[in-house]
Design a protein around this motif. Structure first.
Motif, PDB file in Angstrom:
ATOM      1  N   MET A  44       0.860  -1.171   0.000  1.00  3.11           N
ATOM      2  CA  MET A  44       0.000   0.000   0.000  1.00  3.11           C
ATOM      3  C   MET A  44       0.908   1.235   0.000  1.00  3.11           C
ATOM      4  SD  MET A  44      -3.041   1.073   2.688  1.00  3.11           S
ATOM      5  CE  MET A  44      -4.098  -0.297   2.280  1.00  3.11           C
ATOM      6  N   LYS A  45       0.553   2.201  -0.793  1.00  2.00           N
ATOM      7  CA  LYS A  45       1.337   3.425  -0.921  1.00  2.00           C
ATOM      8  C   LYS A  45       1.054   4.379   0.243  1.00  2.00           C
ATOM      9  CE  LYS A  45       2.850   1.930  -4.868  1.00  2.00           C
ATOM     10  NZ  LYS A  45       3.041   0.537  -4.600  1.00  2.00           N
ATOM     11  N   ILE A  46       1.965   5.323   0.431  1.00  2.00           N
ATOM     12  CA  ILE A  46       1.895   6.222   1.583  1.00  2.00           C
ATOM     13  C   ILE A  46       0.574   7.000   1.624  1.00  2.00           C
ATOM     14  CG2 ILE A  46       3.109   8.158   0.504  1.00  2.00           C
ATOM     15  CD1 ILE A  46       4.518   8.549   3.259  1.00  2.00           C
ATOM     16  N   LYS A  47       0.094   7.471   0.495  1.00  2.00           N
ATOM     17  CA  LYS A  47      -1.151   8.236   0.448  1.00  2.00           C
ATOM     18  C   LYS A  47      -2.329   7.380   0.912  1.00  2.00           C
ATOM     19  CE  LYS A  47      -3.520  11.918  -0.655  1.00  2.00           C
ATOM     20  NZ  LYS A  47      -3.470  13.084   0.194  1.00  2.00           N
ATOM     21  N   GLU A  48      -2.352   6.133   0.497  1.00  2.00           N
ATOM     22  CA  GLU A  48      -3.426   5.230   0.915  1.00  2.00           C
ATOM     23  C   GLU A  48      -3.368   4.974   2.419  1.00  2.00           C
ATOM     24  OE1 GLU A  48      -3.969   2.233  -2.814  1.00  2.00           O
ATOM     25  OE2 GLU A  48      -1.973   2.304  -1.900  1.00  2.00           O
ATOM     26  N   VAL A  49      -2.162   4.807   2.928  1.00  2.06           N
ATOM     27  CA  VAL A  49      -1.987   4.552   4.367  1.00  2.06           C
ATOM     28  C   VAL A  49      -2.434   5.763   5.177  1.00  2.06           C
ATOM     29  CG1 VAL A  49      -0.309   4.068   6.190  1.00  2.06           C
ATOM     30  CG2 VAL A  49      -0.135   2.888   3.994  1.00  2.06           C
ATOM     31  N   THR A  50      -1.988   6.951   4.759  1.00  2.00           N
ATOM     32  CA  THR A  50      -2.362   8.153   5.507  1.00  2.00           C
ATOM     33  C   THR A  50      -3.869   8.380   5.475  1.00  2.00           C
ATOM     34  OG1 THR A  50      -1.916   9.606   3.607  1.00  2.00           O
ATOM     35  CG2 THR A  50      -0.117   9.257   5.179  1.00  2.00           C
ATOM     36  N   ASN A  51      -4.500   8.068   4.360  1.00  6.40           N
ATOM     37  CA  ASN A  51      -5.963   8.198   4.278  1.00  6.40           C
ATOM     38  C   ASN A  51      -6.659   7.168   5.154  1.00  6.40           C
ATOM     39  OD1 ASN A  51      -5.867  10.355   2.515  1.00  6.40           O
ATOM     40  ND2 ASN A  51      -6.078   9.086   0.690  1.00  6.40           N
ATOM     41  N   GLN A  52      -6.204   5.929   5.104  1.00  9.01           N
ATOM     42  CA  GLN A  52      -6.837   4.854   5.871  1.00  9.01           C
ATOM     43  C   GLN A  52      -6.756   5.106   7.376  1.00  9.01           C
ATOM     44  OE1 GLN A  52      -5.748   0.798   4.834  1.00  9.01           O
ATOM     45  NE2 GLN A  52      -6.194   0.088   6.892  1.00  9.01           N
ATOM     46  N   HIS A  94      11.199   1.360  -6.535  1.00  6.74           N
ATOM     47  CA  HIS A  94      11.555   2.520  -7.350  1.00  6.74           C
ATOM     48  C   HIS A  94      11.471   3.805  -6.530  1.00  6.74           C
ATOM     49  CE1 HIS A  94      11.537  -0.136 -10.767  1.00  6.74           C
ATOM     50  NE2 HIS A  94      10.271  -0.450 -10.540  1.00  6.74           N
ATOM     51  N   GLY A  95      11.905   3.737  -5.257  1.00  9.81           N
ATOM     52  CA  GLY A  95      11.925   4.907  -4.391  1.00  9.81           C
ATOM     53  C   GLY A  95      10.591   5.277  -3.778  1.00  9.81           C
ATOM     54  N   ILE A  96       9.569   4.481  -4.030  1.00  9.46           N
ATOM     55  CA  ILE A  96       8.236   4.750  -3.492  1.00  9.46           C
ATOM     56  C   ILE A  96       7.949   3.737  -2.389  1.00  9.46           C
ATOM     57  CG2 ILE A  96       5.763   4.838  -4.011  1.00  9.46           C
ATOM     58  CD1 ILE A  96       6.559   5.603  -6.891  1.00  9.46           C
ATOM     59  N   ARG A  97       7.567   4.250  -1.213  1.00 11.00           N
ATOM     60  CA  ARG A  97       7.266   3.373  -0.086  1.00 11.00           C
ATOM     61  C   ARG A  97       6.093   2.464  -0.421  1.00 11.00           C
ATOM     62  NH1 ARG A  97       9.044   8.106   2.334  1.00 11.00           N
ATOM     63  NH2 ARG A  97      10.315   7.849   4.205  1.00 11.00           N
ATOM     64  N   ASP A  98       6.232   1.201  -0.010  1.00 17.58           N
ATOM     65  CA  ASP A  98       5.171   0.227  -0.214  1.00 17.58           C
ATOM     66  C   ASP A  98       4.973  -0.512   1.107  1.00 17.58           C
ATOM     67  OD1 ASP A  98       3.235  -1.345  -1.379  1.00 17.58           O
ATOM     68  OD2 ASP A  98       4.667  -2.736  -2.290  1.00 17.58           O
ATOM     69  N   TYR A  99       3.898  -0.182   1.801  1.00 15.67           N
ATOM     70  CA  TYR A  99       3.642  -0.716   3.141  1.00 15.67           C
ATOM     71  C   TYR A  99       2.969  -2.081   3.047  1.00 15.67           C
ATOM     72  CZ  TYR A  99       4.834   3.948   4.649  1.00 15.67           C
ATOM     73  OH  TYR A  99       5.506   5.117   4.863  1.00 15.67           O
ATOM     74  N   SER A 100       3.503  -3.024   3.789  1.00 11.41           N
ATOM     75  CA  SER A 100       2.972  -4.388   3.813  1.00 11.41           C
ATOM     76  C   SER A 100       1.840  -4.493   4.836  1.00 11.41           C
ATOM     77  CB  SER A 100       4.087  -5.366   4.191  1.00 11.41           C
ATOM     78  OG  SER A 100       4.472  -5.153   5.551  1.00 11.41           O
ATOM     79  N   ASP A 101       1.157  -5.628   4.827  1.00 12.26           N
ATOM     80  CA  ASP A 101       0.127  -5.880   5.835  1.00 12.26           C
ATOM     81  C   ASP A 101       0.730  -5.841   7.235  1.00 12.26           C
ATOM     82  OD1 ASP A 101      -1.841  -6.116   3.918  1.00 12.26           O
ATOM     83  OD2 ASP A 101      -1.799  -8.307   3.882  1.00 12.26           O
ATOM     84  N   ARG A 102       1.948  -6.339   7.372  1.00 11.55           N
ATOM     85  CA  ARG A 102       2.636  -6.314   8.674  1.00 11.55           C
ATOM     86  C   ARG A 102       2.869  -4.872   9.122  1.00 11.55           C
ATOM     87  NH1 ARG A 102       8.224  -6.756  10.721  1.00 11.55           N
ATOM     88  NH2 ARG A 102       8.077  -7.767  12.750  1.00 11.55           N
ATOM     89  N   ASP A 103       3.277  -4.013   8.190  1.00 14.96           N
ATOM     90  CA  ASP A 103       3.469  -2.599   8.511  1.00 14.96           C
ATOM     91  C   ASP A 103       2.161  -1.968   8.975  1.00 14.96           C
ATOM     92  OD1 ASP A 103       6.211  -2.606   7.682  1.00 14.96           O
ATOM     93  OD2 ASP A 103       5.597  -2.235   5.607  1.00 14.96           O
ATOM     94  N   LEU A 104       1.070  -2.308   8.297  1.00 22.31           N
ATOM     95  CA  LEU A 104      -0.229  -1.743   8.644  1.00 22.31           C
ATOM     96  C   LEU A 104      -0.698  -2.228  10.011  1.00 22.31           C
ATOM     97  CD1 LEU A 104      -2.039  -1.969   5.190  1.00 22.31           C
ATOM     98  CD2 LEU A 104      -0.736  -0.054   6.149  1.00 22.31           C
ATOM     99  N   GLU A 105      -0.448  -3.489  10.314  1.00 23.27           N
ATOM    100  CA  GLU A 105      -0.786  -4.017  11.642  1.00 23.27           C
ATOM    101  C   GLU A 105       0.022  -3.300  12.715  1.00 23.27           C
ATOM    102  OE1 GLU A 105      -0.230  -8.258  11.570  1.00 23.27           O
ATOM    103  OE2 GLU A 105      -1.695  -8.506   9.963  1.00 23.27           O
ATOM    104  N   ARG A 106       1.299  -3.080  12.444  1.00 19.62           N
ATOM    105  CA  ARG A 106       2.159  -2.373  13.395  1.00 19.62           C
ATOM    106  C   ARG A 106       1.668  -0.953  13.584  1.00 19.62           C
ATOM    107  NH1 ARG A 106       7.803  -2.787  14.443  1.00 19.62           N
ATOM    108  NH2 ARG A 106       7.335  -4.992  14.676  1.00 19.62           N
TER     109      ARG A 106
END
Length: 121
Positions: free
Chosen positions: A1-9, A33-45
């Motif tokens: 998941m990209k940073i914008k999606e995470v911040t919105n969620q 490619h220099g763009i953060r990609d958050y995993s499910d584990r990152d989202l749980e954390r």
């Protein structure tokens, strides 16, 4: 998941998210490619971080918990103790807030009565 999606969620700013990464609360976050990609584990954390922050756990305490979590199952008793202690503190805070809210409600009721008496004169 990209940073914008995470911040919105999670309704947080991208600077807050980056701060958590910088402080070691999250990560290392995978980059494509220099763009953060958050995993499910990152989202749980992140969900855990935000939940414990709402319970007034400090970032230092959260970092400590994460550090012992990453040490494995041998730290389960210590992790349990940390969470139980925070729950007890949160319950105490809730009782105090409930008492304060009740006091405010009483004051509001008093002002309604004063207003009603004043307008009736």
């Amino acid at each position: 998941m990209k940073i914008k999606e995470v911040t919105n969620q999670f309704s947080i700013s991208s600077s807050t998210l980056r701060y958590y990464e910088h402080e070691g609360l999250l990560g290392p976050v995978r980059c494509v490619h220099g763009i953060r990609d958050y995993s499910d584990r990152d989202l749980e954390r992140l969900d855990f971080i935000l939940c414990t922050k709402k319970c007034r756990m400090s970032l230092k305490q959260i970092q400590y918990f994460i550090n012992i979590y990453e040490q494995g199952d041998e730290t389960i008793p210590e992790r349990l103790a940390v969470l139980q202690e925070q729950l007890a503190k949160t319950q105490t805070t809730l009782v105090e807030l409930t008492q304060s809210m009740d006091h405010l409600k009483d004051k509001i009721d008093n002002f309604h009565q004063l207003a009603a008496n004043h307008s009736g004169k």
